[in-house]
Structure formats: structure tokens, C-alpha cells
Design an enzyme around this catalytic site. Sequence first.
Site, short mmCIF file in Angstrom:
data_model
loop_
_atom_site.label_atom_id
_atom_site.label_comp_id
_atom_site.label_asym_id
_atom_site.label_seq_id
_atom_site.Cartn_x
_atom_site.Cartn_y
_atom_site.Cartn_z
CB CYS A 26 -1.06 0.00 1.10
SG CYS A 26 -0.63 -0.84 2.61
NE ARG A 51 2.41 -9.47 4.86
CZ ARG A 51 1.09 -9.44 4.75
NH1 ARG A 51 0.35 -10.30 5.42
NH2 ARG A 51 0.50 -8.54 3.98
CD GLN A 109 -0.30 -8.81 0.00
OE1 GLN A 109 0.22 -7.70 -0.09
NE2 GLN A 109 -1.12 -9.15 0.98
CE LYS A 130 -8.48 -9.22 8.12
NZ LYS A 130 -7.30 -10.02 7.86
CG HIS A 165 -5.53 -1.53 1.57
ND1 HIS A 165 -4.20 -1.26 1.72
CD2 HIS A 165 -6.19 -0.54 2.20
CE1 HIS A 165 -4.06 -0.13 2.43
NE2 HIS A 165 -5.26 0.34 2.72
#
Length: 633
Positions: free
Chosen positions: A331, A360, A378, A461, A507
Site C-alpha cells: 500500500c 513478512r 499479492q 476487512k 486494499h
Amino acid sequence: MIQITLKDGNRIQVESGKTILDIARGISEGLARVAVAGEVNGVVKDLFTPVTEDCNLNILTFDSEGGRHTYWHTASHIMAQAVKRLYPGVKLAIGPAIDSGFYYDFDSEKPFTPEDMQAIEEEMRRIIKEDLGVERFTLPRDEALELVKDEPYKVELINELPEDSEISFYKQGEFTDLCAGPHLPSTGKVKAFKLMQLAGAYWRGSEKNKMLQRIYGTAFPKKSHLDEYLHRLEEAKKRDHRKLGRELDLYDIYEEGPGFPFFLPKGMVLRNFLEDYWRREHEKRGYQEIKTPIMLTKELWYRSGHWDNYKDNMYSVEIDDAEFAVKPMNCPGGILVFKRKLHSYRDLPQRMGELGLVHRHELSGALHGLMRVRCFTQDDAHIFMTPDQIKDEVIGVIKLIDEFYKTFGFKHHVELSTRPEKSIGSDELWEKSTTALSEALQDQGIEYKLNEGDGAFYGPKIDFHLEDSIGRTWQCGTIQLDMNMPERFDLNYIGPDGEKHRPVMIHRVVFGSIERFIAILTEHFAGAFPVWLSPVQAKILTIVEKHIPYAEEVKRRLEEKGIRVELDGRNEKIGFKIREAQLEKVPYMLVLGDKEAEAGHVAVRSRKEGDMGSMPLDEFIEKILSEINSKAL
RNA sequence: GCCACCAUGGCUCAGCUGGUAGAGCAGCGCAUUCGUAAUGCGCGGGUCAAGGGUUCGAGUCCCUUUGGUGGCUCCA
């Protein structure tokens, strides 16, 4: 007399005070034999519960969820009783039924060994043989506390029960446990069971608490059902993507890169076609594509809030004298791109996609094949929009995700996650965002599970979960509404009034992580991918060497049409070549011998249907192309 | 990260209570030219995850580390 309304709508009169089991027996001896619990006005109760007033009654067997849970719950108590008999010093925590069986958490000085498990199983068998009757009783709080004074976890549980709640116990032989129930009427009702595994589990699921020993087990009314269940698990293991990925040369993970997967040539074919599909579908829907760097200065991550909220998961490096962090999300990069220029409300919504590689630092114990890795791609996109565009945009993404999953024949379930403890932004913004998401879901008539406190740190989300081969679910698609990042980065657009306004951003990912999606895809199809995704779509098998020239001709013709084809011209028997191609899960095998060479035919064998007979090459080309183009499953 | 378990040739696995590594598949070579799920014969390949210790002697016992599996926590 009271009136009982049964599941089929029939009403029967029974004497008040009869137990559910009595009533079941009145209906039929057979039903009484398989009954495990009763549902009275929608609440699951013990079979030995007396019925004293008019009600709806549904006799539950093992085939219902309520029945299974009752069955497993008693199995769990039997296990706890066995543990107590063998190791009196062990303290009891909790022991519920779960989807596939039951577990019980114990606090034991010494960890249980596999030998202990055997001993526990034997003791359980003894308890079942003793066929101890199960009784339920309730106590006032002070007496309840007195009864469990040697069980610190039970004391804690009782102390946390609301004032007015009923404190119930279940007793079988010398064993009594604090429990809401319901349970089977006696221990002898449990027939076939097996302790499945030993695991650590934190008390109340918090890593701040002590780690307890959890024993998982499962049980069935018939030995054959247990065997069937175990067999199914074995079969599912054969579909494990880690095994198939290695066998089919798709991808692998080495010791040199724990959590960092390698994609092999065949895996890349699959991956590239997935990404092509993704690009085409996004282009159709007005998305643009960008690519942002893997590393950016720490300054940026301070500003985005990632450093404060996510630093445990971030890798960072020093370059010259500046500190950089490897992106765990795309982002901030996307936001910098948006900020390059001043935007008019007329340009919104702006949909910006990125197949972004993020890293990560996941806990070593969490890694799992391609499902849980330390670097993944992603299929991200950030949508910048005006507040009144939120609903339409969210719905657009929901529809997109739905269409993608349908293409692969996946079933999924949806969750809505709300504000977590660690988060940024005002309550008002969170409230607004959460409402917007739930409204979009309701608008689309989508059922969802509420996941309190599980949102991203910047916004709530909607998550889309897919299943793996043994029924574990993994989050793939997600739609996150964010009113915080635009604030932090001072994003704005010029409205019709000529003033600056704050955009809202979404997102979202559809595959989630390409790696995880490929893992699910592999397990779902057991490695036999739909033709359009198969690394090799057709394999040409020659009968003997002299057919190679014709085989090469066929190969060229197929390649001209963009079909991915391999030629096996080895000097091997046809049965052998077929066997290999079948194990490689190639959708079509083309057997070529004298007959085919003379007629310009190919003998087609499908991995699904076997020998399909001979047909002109053109006919085969047409057939496979139509399958590819329609993305047939 | 935490708990338990596991780690033997490319893959799947044998190797009893410690006495100097074994099979099948795969690979390579030779023969076989054969029509819908394994042709035959032969050959090569392992510092038994790494490091340390106990022992006359360790794949086998102990410790540490690394990696994996199943959970817990966390998450795409």
C-alpha cells in the site's frame, strides 16, 4: 400429559416428566438405540433430561452436528477421566468438541509421551467398558467453587461466569467435571475412538499464558466409520500440495530458504497463466497496473504506521547510512504513486493493481508449504475513491472475487473483521468503514461470519476463505476499507466545489497470495489442473521409433496453436509411457502408430476417461482449444 | 516464538536391546522396435541433517543447532 411436536410435524402426547430417551423409545426402539441427544425448542439437551412441558422435540443422532458434538464431548470427558486415573496430579483446563472430534487441555508437570497416549487409550477403553452412568447436577457458586478447589483452571472459569448463570456439573463414576453439557447417558455409548495427536496450546489461547498439553481425539458410533475417517485422512494427505508440488516439479522449498519458495519451470507455466488471466480480467474492469519497489526507506514505514504496528513482521536493512525496510505490504508504494499528481473527482475511482512481492517475518512454527511463507506475491490493488463510491466499489470487488472463485470451482466462506487492539485512526472512521462493508455484504445477500477484532491495523476487512485438502481453511481474497492511510499521507482530490477532499481507499486481493492460491489449486485438483492451466496440455507418445517424424509433425501443428505439448519418443512400451504421463497428470495423451500416421489421426487418451479412440488431428485441436478457451474444469 | 514428534542415497522407506549401511522407484549402460497404467539384465550412488559428548566401538544413547510435521499464537 404434555404435547410434543416432532421434527416431521407430528404431535404426540406423553406423560410429563418422561425423559427424552423415554420419548424416543416410544417412537421406536431403533431410534432410541441411535439417539445421542435431544433438541428441545432448538436447544440441545441430554437424553436423560425430563420433559415437563409442551415443546418441539428433535431426537438427535450422530448424523447431526448437535449429536456429534454431544458424542465427542462425552468422549472428551472419558479421556479426562482416564488421565485423572493415571496421573492424579494433572490439572484440567477445558475439553470441548470440535469439527472433527474433541480435545482436552491438561496442565501436567511432565509432558505426555506417545506411550502415555497408549496408556490413556487403554484406560478409556476400561471406562467405556465400565459403562458408567452420566449424571448432571447444578450447584450454587460457593459450593461449586468448593467442589473444584483443587482445579485452578475450573476455579477461574467459575469466577468468570456471569452472576446469574447456572453452574452445572457432569459426573460419571468417580469423575466430575464443570461442564455445560450436554452428554451421552453413559460412557458405554462411545464405541470407536482414537487419540489423534498431542499438541501444545496456550491457556485461553493467549501466548502470555502457560502452555498446556492438548490431546486431540475423535470417536464414532461404529468402528467402520472410524476406519473410514482415518482412510479419508490418508487419501487427503496424498493431495497435499507440498508432496504434489515436488512430485510434479511445480515448486519446492529448500532448507536454504525456510519459508521462501522456489518455482520450477512447470510451476511457472501455471503461475504465468494465472497471472495472465488476472491481468486480462482486471484490465476489463478498469484497473491499471504498477510495480513498486521491494525496499523503501524506514521513514515511509513510520509514516504509514507499519513500523509501529507491524515491525515484528518486517525485515530491515541498512544501505549506506540510511535504513530501509522490505515491504510487508504494497500500500505505501501505491499511495506514493497516487500522490504523484493532483486528482480531480472526475478521475475517481482510480483502481491501481500490483502483483507485488512482499516479505513478512512469520514465526518459524507457522510456516506451512506454500500456504504460509515468508515471501509471497499479492495480487494487490488499491482503489482510491470518493466516500459515496465506497459501496459500488466494494460490491464490484465482491463480484470480481466471486467470479474468479467460480472459474476454479472453489467453495468459500466470508468473514467480516472489525477493529483490532493494535490499530490507528478514530473510532468514528472505524465505525463508518465497518458499516460500509457490512452494508455491501447485505446488499449482495452474502452470509458472513463476524470476526471481532481481527481487522487490519488500518481498517476493517471482508475475508474470503478457501479450504485445503484436509478441510483447514485459509484466507485468500480480502477487501479492506481504509480511511486512515489517506489521512496519514494527506491524500486528496479536488471536488466539484473546487476544494480539496479526502479520498477513501480500498486494499484488496483476489487470489490473496499467488503462492497460497496455487497451493489450494493444487490440492483442490489433486495436481490434475484444468487444461488451460496444465503445464503440459498434451503429451505425444510414439509406439515405435519410426513414428517420430509424424509425431514431430503433430507436435509442430499443436505448438502453432499455442498448445503446450511434449513428445515422448523413447524406446519404451506404450503402456509404460502412458503410465508415466498419467502420473504426471497430463490431460491428454496422443498415441501415434502406423494407423494414425497413415490417416493423419491421433489416438486420444484422456487422463480422466481413458482411451477415447482415434480422431483426425484437426478435430483434436478443436476439442482441446475449446476446453482451453472456456477454462473448462 | 511455544509444545510434542520427526530427519538414513533424487523419492518412499528397512535397519531388534550400540558392533563398522539395505530395498523398491528414479538415474546411467546394454539388449528388446513392442498399440493404451511398470520389458529384461547390469552398473553407479549415502561424511546416516550439522556440531559436540558418552563408549573399546554410535545411524542406533545424551546435549546443542538447523530444517520439517501436527497443534497453539499469528496471518495472505
